[in-house]
Motif scaffolding. Structure first.
Motif, PDB file in Angstrom:
ATOM      1  N   VAL A  17       1.192  -1.212   0.201  1.00 22.20           N
ATOM      2  CA  VAL A  17       0.043  -0.315  -0.182  1.00 22.20           C
ATOM      3  C   VAL A  17       0.820   1.252  -0.121  1.00 22.20           C
ATOM      4  O   VAL A  17       0.422   2.248  -1.151  1.00 22.20           O
ATOM      5  CB  VAL A  17      -1.203  -0.101   1.267  1.00 22.20           C
ATOM      6  N   LEU A  18       2.202   0.747   0.815  1.00 26.86           N
ATOM      7  CA  LEU A  18       2.813   2.111   0.763  1.00 26.86           C
ATOM      8  C   LEU A  18       3.641   2.509  -0.332  1.00 26.86           C
ATOM      9  O   LEU A  18       3.855   4.289  -0.613  1.00 26.86           O
ATOM     10  CB  LEU A  18       3.884   2.064   1.245  1.00 26.86           C
ATOM     11  N   GLU A  63       2.317   2.832  -3.232  1.00 29.71           N
ATOM     12  CA  GLU A  63       0.752   4.057  -3.915  1.00 29.71           C
ATOM     13  C   GLU A  63       0.728   4.696  -3.189  1.00 29.71           C
ATOM     14  O   GLU A  63      -0.085   5.847  -3.601  1.00 29.71           O
ATOM     15  CB  GLU A  63      -0.818   3.046  -4.089  1.00 29.71           C
ATOM     16  N   ALA A  64       1.067   5.239  -1.948  1.00 29.83           N
ATOM     17  CA  ALA A  64       1.202   6.730  -1.681  1.00 29.83           C
ATOM     18  C   ALA A  64       1.628   7.362  -2.527  1.00 29.83           C
ATOM     19  O   ALA A  64       2.778   7.164  -3.221  1.00 29.83           O
ATOM     20  CB  ALA A  64       1.818   6.315  -0.224  1.00 29.83           C
ATOM     21  N   HIS A  89       6.342  13.170  -2.294  1.00 27.47           N
ATOM     22  CA  HIS A  89       5.275  14.927  -1.800  1.00 27.47           C
ATOM     23  C   HIS A  89       6.915  15.512  -2.238  1.00 27.47           C
ATOM     24  O   HIS A  89       7.956  15.045  -3.359  1.00 27.47           O
ATOM     25  CB  HIS A  89       6.139  15.139  -0.029  1.00 27.47           C
TER      26      HIS A  89
END
Length: 90
Positions: A38-39, A41-42, A45
């Motif tokens: 899941v990370l 897909e983050a 920044h």
């Protein structure tokens, strides 16, 4: 996670696992690794890191000083020719 990897990790950690435990840990570790995906897909920044406030050098200059005199420090210690005496080491 495949069973061979679980067996290799258990051997490295000096763990003796039963076949049931290998099956269970294989499924559990695979599920845990899926959550880490899941990370990936983050969103990234730009410009803002972990700390949103700018950090500057807040360290003071190291200037040696002596706040106490040697006789004052040694007055309550057991000394021998101005050396501090400690316990004997075995």
């Amino acid at each position: 996670m495949d069973k061979e990897t679980v067996v290799r990790v258990a051997r490295t950690a000096h763990l003796a696992l039963t076949d049931e435990e290998i099956e269970r840990f294989s499924a559990d570790l695979g599920e845990i690794l899926d959550w880490f995906k899941v990370l990936d897909e983050a969103p990234g920044h730009e410009g803002v890191g972990v700390n949103p406030t700018p950090v500057s050098d807040v360290m003071r200059d190291d200037e040696p000083s002596q706040e106490y005199s040697q006789p004052e420090l040694l007055k309550d210690m057991k000394t021998y020719d101005q050396y501090v005496r400690g316990p004997k080491l075995a």
